[in-house]
Write an enzyme that holds these catalytic residues in place. Structure first.
Site, short mmCIF file in Angstrom:
data_model
loop_
_atom_site.label_atom_id
_atom_site.label_comp_id
_atom_site.label_asym_id
_atom_site.label_seq_id
_atom_site.Cartn_x
_atom_site.Cartn_y
_atom_site.Cartn_z
N ASP A 1 -1.78 5.61 -5.89
CA ASP A 1 -2.04 4.74 -4.74
C ASP A 1 -2.24 3.29 -5.16
OD1 ASP A 1 -2.75 3.73 -2.29
OD2 ASP A 1 -4.75 4.59 -2.29
N ASP B 1 0.83 -1.20 0.00
CA ASP B 1 0.00 0.00 0.00
C ASP B 1 0.86 1.25 0.00
OD1 ASP B 1 -2.02 1.80 0.14
OD2 ASP B 1 -2.50 1.45 2.23
#
Length: 454
Positions: free
Chosen positions: A301, A92
């Site tokens: 992201d 992440d």
């Protein structure tokens, strides 16, 4: 980053940045041979993991974001501890603090057991790491009964996870990184039981001082995301491959003044425009840049599956894509169907004659995201996503349902543009921390993995 979605499914975990609310600390971290300029880059397989339909939700890096449900994650496998234990972590780039499940909970099969490791060291609550108060922890760290540093990470969906901050030796490609700070989580409430059972934890990869890549002291990292059934690659260090071709770079946007809606440790780039086919959308420049509150930043992201745009920009893109595909695709025309709570442009596609459910889509106009110094073109199958939903299939007489893979940030309560991993698929993504830039080049990630021996 992880964000909210409807029960209809799918966002690459931490979806629109799973709101992992974490510490932003200035900490002197231990460096090892991994940070040596003579150290060769090392590579880990990057896998797309599909979970049961409607399975999970995770956090995002700002308290103003909402939760969502998703069922796709990007995971890497590595080892830590002495003797080493195998763990699987969600990758992440929208989160900072890495954490692991350290206690077996209901429906949890994958954990790290600190009692079996000789190098596991819990951080005392008198440590500067624990004593520093930061806005990213909604619940300040505190002392537990054993005088150890106790932390609670809250998620946007009201779930949470808690445990002790600790240090441990992480291993990657045979090299050791001792003293790595992470969260050893042993309790909490989560609606992500299906995901929790398959992954040991989360690898925070943003620019914060506690992130995995910062603690390793590496100047850059790269990844390449393959299709659903293929293994991609995560590379720490320099990527000098003659077969890759030149990367296009766009600088990272930095904000020195703290603003309520600007995540200063995210990988923020400047979106300058959007084209559909050859037509440039008529958008005011001001709407593409952060305003005086920090709202309107553009984040890259890996924890979010799709791409989300602020309302006015999404509406302009939606209308132009509709106009250019008129007669090519059949609109769903159901105002009650909004995929993942933010994607309301969906189509019916006949699935007759295809036992696999795969159909040929007509040629579609590419959507090009224009950045300072670079462009990213989204075309072909990355423009539409098939919704795997038995109820929907029955409702529309077994027609397949495909949705436009751009969504409306406003419907999720997100004050940002977020470029998710679905649009990064088959793109070599490089995060250059030394030169403060993001680079990318179109490639076939399954072939890149093969060339790198994965």
């Amino acid at each position: 980053m992880n964000m909210p979605t409807s029960p209809h499914v799918l966002l690459l975990v931490p979806p629109l940045t799973i709101i992992i609310l974490i510490m932003f600390l200035q900490i002197q971290t231990t460096t090892s041979s991994l940070s040596s300029p003579k150290q060769k880059p090392f590579i880990l397989p990057l896998k797309i993991q599909t979970l049961p339909h409607g399975a999970v939700s995770l956090p995002t890096p700002s308290s103003h974001k909402i939760s969502f449900h998703h069922n796709v994650t990007l995971t890497v496998s590595l080892t830590l501890g002495s003797p080493p234990q195998n763990v699987t972590m969600v990758l992440d780039t929208g989160s900072e603090l890495s954490w692991l499940h350290c206690k077996k909970l209901p429906n949890l099969t994958s954990i790290f057991n600190p009692l079996l490791s000789k190098t596991y060291t819990p951080i005392p609550c008198t440590s500067p790491v624990c004593m520093t108060r930061t806005r990213d922890f909604p619940v300040p760290v505190s002392c537990d009964p054993k005088k150890l540093c106790h932390a609670t990470i809250s998620y946007a969906d009201a779930s949470y996870i808690e445990g002790n901050l600790a240090t441990e030796t992480f291993f990657a490609d045979g090299s050791a990184q001792p003293g790595t700070i992470f969260g050893c989580m042993d309790s909490g409430f989560s609606s992500n039981t299906n995901e929790d059972s398959k992954t040991t934890g989360l690898m925070g990869m943003n620019r914060g001082s506690l992130s995995f890549v910062t603690q390793m002291g590496l100047p850059k990292f790269s990844y390449c995301i393959s299709g659903k059934d293929s293994t991609g690659v995560l590379l720490f260090g320099e990527a000098n491959f003659n077969w890759l071709g030149p990367l296009k770079y766009t600088p990272l946007v930095k904000m020195t003044t703290p603003l309520p809606y600007f995540d200063r440790v995210a990988y923020t780039v400047q979106l300058e425009g959007i084209r559909v086919g050859n037509k440039l959308l008529q958008l005011p420049k001001s709407i593409l840049a952060p305003d005086h509150t920090g709202a309107g930043q553009t984040m890259v992201d890996s924890g979010t599956q799709f791409t989300f745009l602020l309302g006015p920009v999404y509406t302009a893109l939606r209308e132009e894509f509709l106009s250019q595909t008129k007669g090519l695709l059949t609109l769903l025309n159901d105002t009650n169907f909004v995929f993942q709570g933010a994607m309301d442009l969906c189509y019916r596609v006949s699935g007759s004659g295809s036992n696999s459910g795969r159909v040929g889509l007509p040629p579609l106009p590419a959507v090009t995201l224009m950045f300072e110094g670079a462009e990213m073109s989204v075309s072909g199958e990355r423009l539409l996503y098939r919704v795997v939903d038995d109820v929907a299939t029955r409702k529309w007489n077994n027609d397949l349902v495909y949705c436009f893979t751009f969504g409306n940030s406003d419907l999720l309560g997100i004050e940002a543009y977020v470029i998710g991993h679905y649009h990064q698929m088959n793109v070599w993504m490089e995060f250059d921390l030394v030169n403060s830039r993001v680079g990318f080049a179109d490639t076939r990630c399954e072939l890149a993995s093969q060339r790198l021996g994965i």
